[in-house]
Scaffold this motif. Structure first.
Motif, short mmCIF file in Angstrom:
data_model
loop_
_atom_site.label_atom_id
_atom_site.label_comp_id
_atom_site.label_asym_id
_atom_site.label_seq_id
_atom_site.Cartn_x
_atom_site.Cartn_y
_atom_site.Cartn_z
N GLY A 10 -17.68 -24.07 -4.20
CA GLY A 10 -18.36 -24.49 -5.24
C GLY A 10 -19.30 -23.46 -5.87
O GLY A 10 -19.88 -22.86 -4.85
N SER A 12 -22.71 -21.81 -6.15
CA SER A 12 -23.92 -22.12 -5.53
C SER A 12 -24.97 -22.88 -6.11
O SER A 12 -25.32 -22.62 -7.49
N LYS A 16 -23.21 -29.08 -4.17
CA LYS A 16 -21.68 -29.08 -2.92
C LYS A 16 -22.51 -29.49 -1.63
O LYS A 16 -21.90 -30.51 -1.02
N SER A 35 -22.33 -21.02 9.19
CA SER A 35 -22.05 -19.71 8.79
C SER A 35 -23.08 -18.86 9.50
O SER A 35 -24.27 -19.20 9.57
N ARG A 42 -34.43 -20.17 2.94
CA ARG A 42 -35.29 -20.88 1.98
C ARG A 42 -36.03 -21.59 2.42
O ARG A 42 -35.95 -22.10 3.65
N TYR A 51 -27.74 -21.97 8.27
CA TYR A 51 -27.15 -21.08 8.51
C TYR A 51 -27.74 -20.45 10.05
O TYR A 51 -28.51 -20.91 10.61
N GLU A 70 -13.57 -15.13 8.61
CA GLU A 70 -13.61 -14.58 7.50
C GLU A 70 -15.09 -14.18 7.23
O GLU A 70 -15.69 -14.67 7.90
N HIS A 71 -15.19 -13.21 6.29
CA HIS A 71 -16.55 -13.13 5.75
C HIS A 71 -16.36 -12.33 4.49
O HIS A 71 -15.59 -11.91 3.92
N ALA A 72 -17.50 -12.26 3.77
CA ALA A 72 -17.78 -11.78 2.28
C ALA A 72 -19.12 -11.29 1.94
O ALA A 72 -20.05 -11.62 2.63
N PHE A 74 -21.99 -11.67 -0.76
CA PHE A 74 -22.05 -12.62 -2.12
C PHE A 74 -23.66 -12.23 -2.51
O PHE A 74 -24.65 -12.30 -1.77
N TYR A 79 -21.96 -13.02 4.54
CA TYR A 79 -22.00 -14.37 4.95
C TYR A 79 -20.56 -14.30 5.49
O TYR A 79 -19.79 -13.81 5.27
N GLY A 80 -20.47 -14.95 6.77
CA GLY A 80 -19.25 -14.96 7.54
C GLY A 80 -19.17 -16.38 8.40
O GLY A 80 -20.18 -16.92 8.87
N THR A 81 -18.03 -16.86 8.74
CA THR A 81 -17.70 -17.67 9.45
C THR A 81 -17.35 -17.79 10.98
O THR A 81 -16.40 -16.84 11.35
N GLU A 99 -17.96 -24.27 4.33
CA GLU A 99 -18.57 -24.36 2.93
C GLU A 99 -18.43 -22.86 2.58
O GLU A 99 -19.67 -22.19 2.91
N GLY A 104 -13.71 -15.49 0.72
CA GLY A 104 -13.49 -15.98 1.91
C GLY A 104 -12.43 -17.06 2.00
O GLY A 104 -11.70 -17.28 2.84
#
Ligand code: 5GP
Length: 242
Positions: A10, A12, A16, A35, A42, A51, A70-72, A74, A79-81, A99, A104
């Protein structure tokens, strides 16, 4: 029996996270994958909770060791799982929630074709902009970047299995549970479970009676039409800020 893998994407800042929290508080058997990211925490975020906050070096190190499912990249960060948590929890029979954003999500579909991909969206682009501006932790520049990012992401909405409209947290969490557990029942009975389909359908009808809260779209044409309108709305919001 192995648990289900569920991708929740969704825009950012669209709420979500709140819906996912509600889903996990209201129903048993779900775990949320934490992740790894190279972005800074923040205010109010804790390492290991929202995280695992790591340096570029630590991220690249795990990547080299094939430690991500997976990772991407952004908005300037990675960011990665982490793989182990997902694999272990699915093996223990829990439904694992990821999420993650769209790049990803598409990687997950390749590796786990049986994963359920759900996109959670606010009712329209104006509402997304309102929610992003309301988030005191973001600079104006980051908000604009995220709106531009949303304009790219919305194009992927029709590729998700389900689109759920998040205008009421309870109704949205309820709809997610019906979809996921309905999908589970379909899979458990080797693809033949009219009861599960009926349950999902009944949930939609009931939810639609509540002034459209938690609306669910499964038809490609409906998802495409929503994405088209949302994209036009985003272009207008971005133009107003330029
Ligand atoms: P945020 O910085 O707002 O927490 O997250 C930015 C985006 O990254 C969100 O769309 C979020 O879903 C996505 N994201 C968070 N963790 C992962 C991950 O492990 N992999 C991928 N591909 N995206 C993630």
């Amino acid at each position: 029996m192995e648990g289900k893998l569920v991708v929740l994407s969704g825009f950012s800042g669209a709420g979500k996270g709140t819906v996912i929290k509600k889903l996990m508080q209201s129903y048993d058997g779900y775990v949320l994958s934490v992740s790894m990211t190279t972005r800074k925490p923040r205010d109010g975020e804790t390492d290991g909770v929202e995280y695992h906050f790591v340096s570029n070096e630590a991220f690249e190190d795990l990547l080299k060791k094939d430690g991500f499912l997976e990772h991407a990249g952004f908005v300037d960060h990675y960011y990665g799982t982490p793989k182990a948590f997902v694999v272990d929890n699915m093996a223990a029979g829990r439904d694992v929630l990821l999420e993650i954003e769209v790049q990803g999500a598409m990687q997950i579909r390749e590796i786990f074709p049986e994963a359920v991909l759900i996109f959670i969206a606010p009712p329209d682009a104006e509402e997304l902009a309102r929610r992003l501006f309301g988030r005191a932790t973001e600079t104006a520049e980051t908000v604009t970047k995220r709106l531009v990012q949303a304009a790219t992401e919305v194009k992927a909405v029709p590729d998700y299995d389900y689109l759920v409209i998040n205008d009421d947290v309870d109704a949205c969490a309820d709809a997610l549970n019906r979809i996921i557990r309905g999908a589970q029942a379909v899979r458990d009975s080797s693809g033949e479970c009219p009861e599960a389909e009926a349950a999902v359908q009944a949930g939609q009808d009931r939810l639609e009676n509540q002034a459209g809260s938690g609306r669910v779209y499964t038809e490609y044409i409906q998802k495409k039409s929503f994405a088209g309108k949302f994209g036009v709305g985003l272009a207008e919001v971005i133009a107003l800020r330029a």
